[in-house]
Design a protein around this motif. Structure first.
Motif, short mmCIF file in Angstrom:
data_model
loop_
_atom_site.label_atom_id
_atom_site.label_comp_id
_atom_site.label_asym_id
_atom_site.label_seq_id
_atom_site.Cartn_x
_atom_site.Cartn_y
_atom_site.Cartn_z
N UNK A 187 0.83 -1.20 0.00
CA UNK A 187 0.00 0.00 0.00
C UNK A 187 0.86 1.25 0.00
N UNK A 188 1.97 1.23 0.74
CA UNK A 188 2.84 2.40 0.81
C UNK A 188 3.56 2.67 -0.51
N UNK A 189 3.73 1.64 -1.33
CA UNK A 189 4.38 1.85 -2.63
C UNK A 189 3.54 2.70 -3.57
N UNK A 190 2.27 2.84 -3.26
CA UNK A 190 1.40 3.69 -4.07
C UNK A 190 1.70 5.17 -3.92
N UNK A 191 2.37 5.55 -2.86
CA UNK A 191 2.73 6.95 -2.64
C UNK A 191 4.10 7.21 -3.25
N UNK A 192 4.14 8.02 -4.29
CA UNK A 192 5.35 8.23 -5.06
C UNK A 192 6.48 8.87 -4.25
N UNK A 193 6.12 9.77 -3.36
CA UNK A 193 7.15 10.45 -2.58
C UNK A 193 7.84 9.51 -1.59
N UNK A 194 7.17 8.44 -1.21
CA UNK A 194 7.79 7.46 -0.32
C UNK A 194 8.54 6.38 -1.08
N UNK A 195 8.09 6.09 -2.28
CA UNK A 195 8.73 5.03 -3.06
C UNK A 195 10.16 5.42 -3.42
N UNK A 196 10.34 6.61 -3.94
CA UNK A 196 11.69 7.13 -4.15
C UNK A 196 11.85 8.28 -3.19
N UNK A 197 12.78 8.18 -2.31
CA UNK A 197 12.90 9.12 -1.20
C UNK A 197 13.42 10.46 -1.71
N UNK A 198 12.49 11.40 -1.90
CA UNK A 198 12.85 12.74 -2.36
C UNK A 198 13.33 13.62 -1.21
N UNK A 199 12.95 13.30 0.01
CA UNK A 199 13.28 14.14 1.16
C UNK A 199 14.73 13.91 1.58
N UNK A 200 15.40 14.97 1.90
CA UNK A 200 16.77 14.86 2.39
C UNK A 200 16.82 14.63 3.89
N UNK A 201 15.82 15.13 4.59
CA UNK A 201 15.82 15.05 6.05
C UNK A 201 14.90 13.94 6.52
N UNK A 202 15.33 13.27 7.56
CA UNK A 202 14.55 12.17 8.11
C UNK A 202 13.22 12.64 8.69
N UNK A 203 13.19 13.83 9.24
CA UNK A 203 11.96 14.36 9.83
C UNK A 203 10.89 14.53 8.75
N UNK A 204 11.28 15.03 7.59
CA UNK A 204 10.32 15.21 6.50
C UNK A 204 9.84 13.86 5.97
N UNK A 205 10.74 12.90 5.87
CA UNK A 205 10.37 11.58 5.40
C UNK A 205 9.40 10.90 6.37
N UNK A 206 9.67 11.02 7.66
CA UNK A 206 8.78 10.42 8.65
C UNK A 206 7.41 11.11 8.65
N UNK A 207 7.38 12.41 8.39
CA UNK A 207 6.11 13.11 8.27
C UNK A 207 5.29 12.60 7.10
N UNK A 208 5.95 12.39 5.96
CA UNK A 208 5.25 11.83 4.80
C UNK A 208 4.78 10.40 5.06
#
Length: 62
Positions: free
Chosen positions: A27-48
Motif C-alpha cells: 500500500x505504501x508503494x502507491x505513494x510516489x514520494x515514499x517510493x523514491x525518497x525525495x526528502x533529504x531530512x529524516x523528519x520530512x520523510x517520517x512526516x510523509x
C-alpha cells in the motif's frame, strides 16, 4: 509460507495469507514520494510516512 494457488488445494489447513507487513508495504508503494525518497531530512520523510499511513487508515475506515 505457501503460495496463493496452494490455498485452494489444501482445505484442511489454514489458508495462506499475505503477511500484514507485506500488504502494508504494498500500500505504501502507491505513494510516489515514499517510493523514491525525495526528502533529504529524516523528519520530512517520517512526516510523509505518517501522512501516508493516515490516508491508508482513512480509506479502510470509510
Amino acid at each position: 509460507m505457501r503460495s496463493r494457488g496452494e490455498e485452494v488445494r489444501d482445505r484442511w489447513r489454514t489458508p495462506a495469507h499475505r503477511w500484514v507487513v507485506e500488504r502494508t508495504f504494498a500500500w505504501l508503494k502507491g505513494f510516489r514520494s515514499l517510493r523514491t525518497r525525495y526528502c533529504c531530512y529524516l523528519v520530512n520523510f517520517m512526516g510523509l510516512l505518517y501522512l501516508a499511513l493516515a490516508c491508508i487508515l482513512w480509506r479502510k475506515l470509510v
